[in-house]
Design a protein around this motif. Sequence first.
Motif, PDB file in Angstrom:
ATOM      1  N   TYR A  11     124.147 -22.703 -66.759  1.00 15.76           N
ATOM      2  CA  TYR A  11     122.915 -22.016 -68.281  1.00 15.76           C
ATOM      3  C   TYR A  11     123.157 -21.391 -68.563  1.00 15.76           C
ATOM      4  CZ  TYR A  11     118.426 -21.415 -70.647  1.00 15.76           C
ATOM      5  OH  TYR A  11     117.353 -21.341 -71.594  1.00 15.76           O
ATOM      6  N   ASP A  39     125.953 -18.899 -68.021  1.00 17.97           N
ATOM      7  CA  ASP A  39     126.010 -18.421 -66.643  1.00 17.97           C
ATOM      8  C   ASP A  39     125.988 -19.850 -65.807  1.00 17.97           C
ATOM      9  OD1 ASP A  39     125.441 -15.602 -67.002  1.00 17.97           O
ATOM     10  OD2 ASP A  39     123.379 -16.442 -67.131  1.00 17.97           O
ATOM     11  N   ASN A  65     121.313 -13.786 -56.937  1.00 19.86           N
ATOM     12  CA  ASN A  65     120.772 -13.606 -57.646  1.00 19.86           C
ATOM     13  C   ASN A  65     121.809 -14.328 -58.983  1.00 19.86           C
ATOM     14  OD1 ASN A  65     118.695 -12.234 -56.356  1.00 19.86           O
ATOM     15  ND2 ASN A  65     119.452 -10.536 -56.775  1.00 19.86           N
ATOM     16  N   LEU A  87     120.025 -16.000 -62.904  1.00 22.50           N
ATOM     17  CA  LEU A  87     118.819 -15.750 -63.772  1.00 22.50           C
ATOM     18  C   LEU A  87     118.054 -14.963 -63.240  1.00 22.50           C
ATOM     19  CD1 LEU A  87     119.805 -19.685 -65.351  1.00 22.50           C
ATOM     20  CD2 LEU A  87     120.416 -17.509 -65.772  1.00 22.50           C
ATOM     21  N   ASP A  88     117.223 -16.061 -63.121  1.00 22.34           N
ATOM     22  CA  ASP A  88     115.757 -15.178 -62.653  1.00 22.34           C
ATOM     23  C   ASP A  88     115.089 -14.969 -61.225  1.00 22.34           C
ATOM     24  OD1 ASP A  88     115.251 -13.828 -65.116  1.00 22.34           O
ATOM     25  OD2 ASP A  88     113.729 -14.873 -65.693  1.00 22.34           O
ATOM     26  N   LEU A  89     116.088 -15.987 -60.461  1.00 20.74           N
ATOM     27  CA  LEU A  89     115.916 -16.779 -59.160  1.00 20.74           C
ATOM     28  C   LEU A  89     116.852 -16.078 -58.109  1.00 20.74           C
ATOM     29  CD1 LEU A  89     116.655 -20.300 -59.956  1.00 20.74           C
ATOM     30  CD2 LEU A  89     114.169 -19.204 -59.784  1.00 20.74           C
ATOM     31  N   THR A  90     115.833 -15.569 -56.626  1.00 19.37           N
ATOM     32  CA  THR A  90     116.964 -15.597 -55.795  1.00 19.37           C
ATOM     33  C   THR A  90     116.988 -16.494 -55.084  1.00 19.37           C
ATOM     34  OG1 THR A  90     116.438 -13.100 -55.756  1.00 19.37           O
ATOM     35  CG2 THR A  90     117.441 -13.548 -53.551  1.00 19.37           C
TER      36      THR A  90
END
Length: 95
Positions: A37, A40, A79, A81-84
């Motif tokens: 993305y 990343d 981690n 982006l905004d995820l684990t």
Amino acid sequence: MGSPISSIKSEIFLQHLEMQYIENIKNQFNIKFYGRYVDDIFILYDNKSDNSDNILNEFNNIHPSMKFTLEKQINCSLNFLDLTVRKIKANKKYN
């Protein structure tokens, strides 16, 4: 990166690198999943030993102006982006 078309140009360039070089790296290191993305990248590979430093070296040898960094999992989570993302063992049941 000040130009309005900078993001488009960088996306085209990264797609070119993926087609030219990264497909070979995926095969070489048995990479099962490659997802990107923007700038990343998330990679899953299937090996008994940790090849992450070797994979990073291959990525860093693609182009002299690009420098990739590595973030390794800690306690089976990472981690992105905004995820684990967590690694769990799946129960395999076959009928």
